[in-house]
Scaffold this active site. Structure first.
Site, PDB file in Angstrom:
ATOM      1  N   GLY A  92       0.807  -1.095  -0.567  1.00  0.00           N
ATOM      2  CA  GLY A  92      -0.005   0.265   0.450  1.00  0.00           C
ATOM      3  C   GLY A  92       0.720   0.989   0.001  1.00  0.00           C
TER       4      GLY A  92
ATOM      5  N   GLU B 188      -1.506  -8.697   6.174  1.00  0.00           N
ATOM      6  CA  GLU B 188      -0.515  -8.643   7.777  1.00  0.00           C
ATOM      7  C   GLU B 188      -0.698 -10.332   8.172  1.00  0.00           C
ATOM      8  OE1 GLU B 188       1.038  -6.074   7.241  1.00  0.00           O
ATOM      9  OE2 GLU B 188      -0.565  -4.967   6.853  1.00  0.00           O
TER      10      GLU B 188
END
Length: 689
Positions: A189, A444
């Site tokens: 990102g 994650e």
């Protein structure tokens, strides 16, 4: 344009009167509960202070944004994020204030990874000189960074990272290189179009000595690298970087790709708080505890757990308000032809989908707070050289990230389906929430993969407890020893789950230890292959995480420090029991096999759950009101506080829908799409394909 529809009103009873009655008939002290949930963080005060800035600025209007294209959403997201930072500078907002503004804006910021992982990684893994060089510039947004770990060919398996950082002792530089296409950084990102710097995770390759050509791979390490020119914002020489394209959600986020072609960076680029390479001797110093390398990831996982409760509370708020207001069918046992239609939320088939999720939101809240407290204590200990709690933190954050994001992601969709047909529409307020949150079970750490990390820790502690050679190293090993000492004598009658709430906590703990013990036997005694145990290991992780959720919930509402009123404690106790009973009922076989709960008590659970839902139902609207989620954030016709559901739905369709502003040509024999445009409209669309 005004027309006859302006004078029409919904059929009686009107939404506002229904919700007013729901609220007045409940004794839940809404403000007291809101303070209980948020007082420690200042959330309510901060929300009230920041919200007006967004509500009065046209840039933050939401009602038509779903009609924008993906490139337009990125432009809008960037413009909004920049404006929020300018407001922060203008009004002296703290970091917490800025996070509140981003939360209320409800657009994932193209700067999100910069403010979280990029800054945190420098702070935690940079040495003193590197922090002095980079931290102030990063915190002021003089530089904008991202975190480049995931690759096209490897995600969860960080050890499989293909990107290389080879030390060149002659020039005193690291050479970053992507030897294959699958070595491309991917999904990162803020990297696609926004960032000018990156934390790049690469395999550290160091010669055995300064005059040796033989390389030693020391595994993945983080490097801070400039990826774009600070004046032109074009990629640096030897770097190919860009946006990967449309995704399920996160339209404003520029998830990127990046490849390196023999890019040289200085010795100081390697973040060296825990590990370093001597530039003169090529000697590598490894961290005292390798897990500290993933400190930033652990921080993000801890934050994800806390965020899950707000996401789920938002979906449940919409579901409770709308289903309390919506009327469908009269009571089948009422033979009167004029019998009123029932509230949808009065049907147990709706309650069973929504009310356990309401209880789950509270469970996530208390465990999120406990998780953040554990993270803060552990990071403080690490700065003093004490790594003793790091394994526990990593284990809990992994298991809870997996379970809590599953709860929230599945819960949003369950709420949407419970809303009936209107749940599929743009007025539900769930379209973007659902699409954006779908990333969380994957990012994650994939939710199925990271449960191995939790299970591995638990099995090691059970193995140590079984050996029993020294004093227990931590609380988990102590708990495992206690389980082993009572393994043969424990009986399900020991846990009276309908009489003592504390026994519910003990039953969850026993089930967790039992499943851990079985996994220990399978792995360490029977020597079964790890991959053959993966499904079993996931159950071990989930059982421990559910045990944490239950124990943290119980401790929070029975903590004398919190000073809950008897009325509020009663309501929270019902929610605690509903969450616990519902979870037990969904895992009844494991609770029976582990001798945690009697079969007779397991048989009573369905009736107990339905009775609890009937007790909670009259207070459901007030319980969601306590989460204090403003209408601006909900952006939901169905979930608005005042209950004007049908008025808002019609307004969005009839007056706010840009498609209704255009007159189309529906004659199939003509290539004209929009009346009066000729074929130019078709050509413009075709040119974008």
């Amino acid at each position: 344009m005004a027309d006859f529809t302006d004078k029409l009103k919904p059929a009686e009873p009107l939404g506002p009167s229904i919700l007013d009655r729901e609220r007045s008939n409940s004794d839940v002290p809404v403000q007291q509960l809101a303070q209980h949930l948020y007082s420690s963080t200042g959330h309510l005060e901060r929300q009230a202070r920041i919200l007006p800035y967004l509500e009065r600025d046209p840039l933050f209007r939401k009602i038509k944004q779903s009609n924008l294209s993906r490139p337009e959403r990125y432009r809008l997201g960037l413009a909004r994020a920049k404006k929020l930072r300018r407001l922060a500078d203008e009004h002296g907002w703290s970091i917490d204030d800025q996070e509140m503004a981003t939360y209320l804006c409800d657009d994932v910021s193209p700067y999100m990874v910069h403010t979280s992982m990029f800054v945190n990684t420098i702070r935690e893994q940079g040495d003193e000189k590197q922090r002095a060089q980079w931290l102030k510039r990063a915190e002021s947004w003089e530089i904008v960074g991202c975190y480049a770990q995931t690759e096209l060919g490897h995600g969860s398996n960080v050890r499989g990272t293909e990107c290389q950082a080879q030390w060149d002792p002659k020039t005193q530089e690291f050479v970053l290189h992507s030897p294959t296409l699958t070595a491309s950084k991917w999904w990162n990102g803020s990297m696609g179009r926004t960032a000018n710097h990156a934390i790049v995770v690469a395999q550290l390759l160091v010669p055995k000595s300064s005059d040796s050509t033989e390389l030693v791979n020391h595994g993945p390490h983080p490097f801070i690298v400039q990826i774009r020119d600070m004046k032109t914002h074009l990629p640096m020489l030897g770097i190919a970087v860009g946006d990967i394209g449309p995704k399920y959600g996160y339209a404003p986020m520029d998830n990127g790709y990046m490849l390196f072609d023999q890019v040289r960076v200085p010795h100081s680029a390697m973040l060296s708080n825990y590990s370093r390479v001597d530039p003169n001797t090529c000697t590598y110093s490894k961290p005292a505890n390798p897990a500290v390398v993933y400190g930033s990831l652990t921080a993000v996982r801890a934050a994800i757990v806390m965020h899950a409760r707000l996401v789920l509370a938002r979906a449940v708020t919409i579901a409770v308000r709308y289903t309390a207001l919506r009327r469908q069918f009269s009571d089948r046992d009422n033979n009167s032809k004029t019998a009123p239609e029932l509230s949808v939320l009065d049907y147990p088939t709706v309650q069973i989908r929504i009310l356990p999720l309401l209880a789950t939101a509270f469970a996530l809240h208390y465990t999120g707070a406990a998780m953040q407290a554990l993270y803060a204590r552990t990071r403080a200990d690490i700065t003093k050289g004490d790594f003793s709690k790091l394994a526990e933190l990593h284990s809990q954050s992994s298991g809870l990230k997996s379970l809590c994001t599953d709860y929230a992601a599945n819960g949003i969709e369950t709420c949407r389906r419970a809303l009936g047909g209107h749940g599929f529409g743009g007025g539900s307020g769930l379209i973007q929430l659902n699409a954006d949150y779908l990333s969380k079970p994957t990012v994650e750490g994939d939710n199925w993969m990271i449960t191995q990390q939790t299970a591995s820790y638990l099995i090691k502690r059970m193995e140590a407890a079984a050996a029993g050679k020294m004093e227990p190293q931590d609380e988990m090993e102590r708990s495992c020893r206690k389980f082993l000492s009572r393994r043969e004598s424990a009986r399900p009658s020991d846990h009276a789950i309908f009489n003592l709430d504390e026994d519910i906590v003990l039953a969850f703990a026993r089930r967790s230890r039992y499943l851990t013990y079985l996994a220990h036997l399978a792995r360490n005694v029977e020597k079964k292959p790890w991959n053959s145990l993966l499904l079993q290991l996931r159950k071990v992780s989930n059982a421990e995480s559910e045990s944490l959720l239950v124990s943290n919930f119980y401790n929070a509402i029975n903590d004398t420090v919190s000073k809950l009123s008897p009325t509020l404690r009663d309501h929270l106790t019902r929610l605690f029991r509903l969450f616990a009973y519902y979870t037990i009922d969904n895992n009844a076989r494991d609770f029976a096999k582990s001798q945690s709960i009697k079969e007779a008590d397991l048989d009573r659970l369905p009736d107990a759950i339905q009775s609890l839902m009937a007790e909670i139902r009259p207070h459901a609207v007030n319980l969601v009101d306590a989460w204090s989620i403003p209408d601006y954030l909900l952006d939901s016709a169905l979930g608005r506080y005042d209950g004007k559901v049908y008025e808002d739905l019609f307004d969005r369709a009839h007056r706010q829908n840009p498609l209704n502003e255009v007159v189309f040509n529906s004659d199939y024999r003509s290539e004209e799409i929009v009346r009066g445009e000729g074929v130019e409209g078709l050509r413009r669309i075709a040119a974008k394909l």
